[in-house]
Design a protein around this motif. Sequence first.
Motif, PDB file in Angstrom:
ATOM      1  N   GLY A 277       0.815  -1.228   0.000  1.00  0.00           N
ATOM      2  CA  GLY A 277       0.000   0.000   0.000  1.00  0.00           C
ATOM      3  C   GLY A 277       0.838   1.261   0.000  1.00  0.00           C
ATOM      4  N   GLY A 278       2.104   1.143  -0.342  1.00  0.00           N
ATOM      5  CA  GLY A 278       2.949   2.338  -0.451  1.00  0.00           C
ATOM      6  C   GLY A 278       2.695   3.051  -1.772  1.00  0.00           C
ATOM      7  N   VAL A 279       3.182   4.285  -1.898  1.00  0.00           N
ATOM      8  CA  VAL A 279       3.090   4.970  -3.188  1.00  0.00           C
ATOM      9  C   VAL A 279       4.188   4.411  -4.090  1.00  0.00           C
ATOM     10  CG1 VAL A 279       2.133   7.067  -2.170  1.00  0.00           C
ATOM     11  CG2 VAL A 279       4.609   6.898  -2.519  1.00  0.00           C
TER      12      VAL A 279
ATOM     13  N   VAL B 189       4.665  -4.601   6.274  1.00  0.00           N
ATOM     14  CA  VAL B 189       3.727  -3.697   6.943  1.00  0.00           C
ATOM     15  C   VAL B 189       2.767  -3.136   5.906  1.00  0.00           C
ATOM     16  CG1 VAL B 189       3.609  -1.413   8.026  1.00  0.00           C
ATOM     17  CG2 VAL B 189       5.200  -3.112   8.905  1.00  0.00           C
ATOM     18  N   ARG B 190       1.487  -3.140   6.246  1.00  0.00           N
ATOM     19  CA  ARG B 190       0.480  -2.580   5.334  1.00  0.00           C
ATOM     20  C   ARG B 190       0.110  -1.169   5.782  1.00  0.00           C
ATOM     21  NH1 ARG B 190      -2.887  -4.220   1.529  1.00  0.00           N
ATOM     22  NH2 ARG B 190      -2.298  -6.400   1.796  1.00  0.00           N
ATOM     23  N   ARG B 191       0.315  -0.204   4.890  1.00  0.00           N
ATOM     24  CA  ARG B 191      -0.049   1.192   5.194  1.00  0.00           C
ATOM     25  C   ARG B 191      -1.567   1.350   5.273  1.00  0.00           C
ATOM     26  NH1 ARG B 191       1.046   5.244   1.246  1.00  0.00           N
ATOM     27  NH2 ARG B 191       0.759   6.793   2.869  1.00  0.00           N
ATOM     28  N   ASN B 192      -2.006   2.269   6.119  1.00  0.00           N
ATOM     29  CA  ASN B 192      -3.427   2.639   6.228  1.00  0.00           C
ATOM     30  C   ASN B 192      -4.318   1.389   6.290  1.00  0.00           C
ATOM     31  OD1 ASN B 192      -2.509   5.299   5.914  1.00  0.00           O
ATOM     32  ND2 ASN B 192      -2.737   5.218   3.702  1.00  0.00           N
TER      33      ASN B 192
ATOM     34  N   ALA C 286      -3.387   4.129  10.824  1.00  0.00           N
ATOM     35  CA  ALA C 286      -2.266   3.291  11.248  1.00  0.00           C
ATOM     36  C   ALA C 286      -2.016   2.113  10.308  1.00  0.00           C
ATOM     37  CB  ALA C 286      -2.547   2.761  12.654  1.00  0.00           C
ATOM     38  N   PRO C 287      -0.773   1.662  10.267  1.00  0.00           N
ATOM     39  CA  PRO C 287      -0.463   0.414   9.572  1.00  0.00           C
ATOM     40  C   PRO C 287      -0.672  -0.771  10.524  1.00  0.00           C
ATOM     41  CG  PRO C 287       1.559   1.366  10.434  1.00  0.00           C
ATOM     42  CD  PRO C 287       0.423   2.279  10.859  1.00  0.00           C
TER      43      PRO C 287
END
Length: 203
Positions: free
Chosen positions: A94-96, A109-112, A144-145
């Motif tokens: 889920g990163g840019v 780690v999963r963003r948002n 949060a992630p």
Amino acid sequence: MVPQPTVGVLALQGDVREHQRVLTGLGAATLAVRTPGELDRVDALIIPGGESTTMWRLARTFGLLEPLRQRVASGMPAYGSCAGMIMLADRIEGGVTGQETIGGMDVTVRRNAFGRQVDSFEADLDFPALGATVPPLRAVFIRAPWVEKVGDGVDVLARVATGASAGRIVAVRQGPLLATSFHPELTGDARVHALFLDIVKEA
Ligand SMILES: NC(=O)CC[C@H](N)C(=O)O
């Protein structure tokens, strides 16, 4: 007398002062870190919450990304909260496009991760690594992630207890590296910072 370790707080972006306040309250020496020279002067580092995409871009611009990677790879204790957890992860989801991290923790780690409908929430966590399990830790989550996957050397320290996200991993440790999805600097409960200072003293 053994000199007191200096704990830096990465001060590119995010809630830097709140972490410095907790550290000072625990009697630790602290320094805001914006340059490679400042990074050289600290024995350990807190990477605060904020926005990991901005933090990554600023770390690149300020010539800090490689020095940060080198310090973490060579064993400097580091604690990442929220966006800081993302920065310490070896892999993110889920990163840019092109988003890089410092890395060091063998986690994905999963963003948002908690989704748009719950941008922000609080929960009580059972966090046995803090010693006494009573009272539970009040945790504040802000966009949060969570930790999607952990490698063999990673200890899971806390999971969400109830609700749709029950069981999701929100605190991890790998040797001198500590990360939480939530913001302990906002609650007045200094136990997570005290745990990190114990890790710093051990190292
Ligand atoms: N409170 C926070 O640090 C939010 C993290 C943010 N969603 C990010 O991806 O960086």
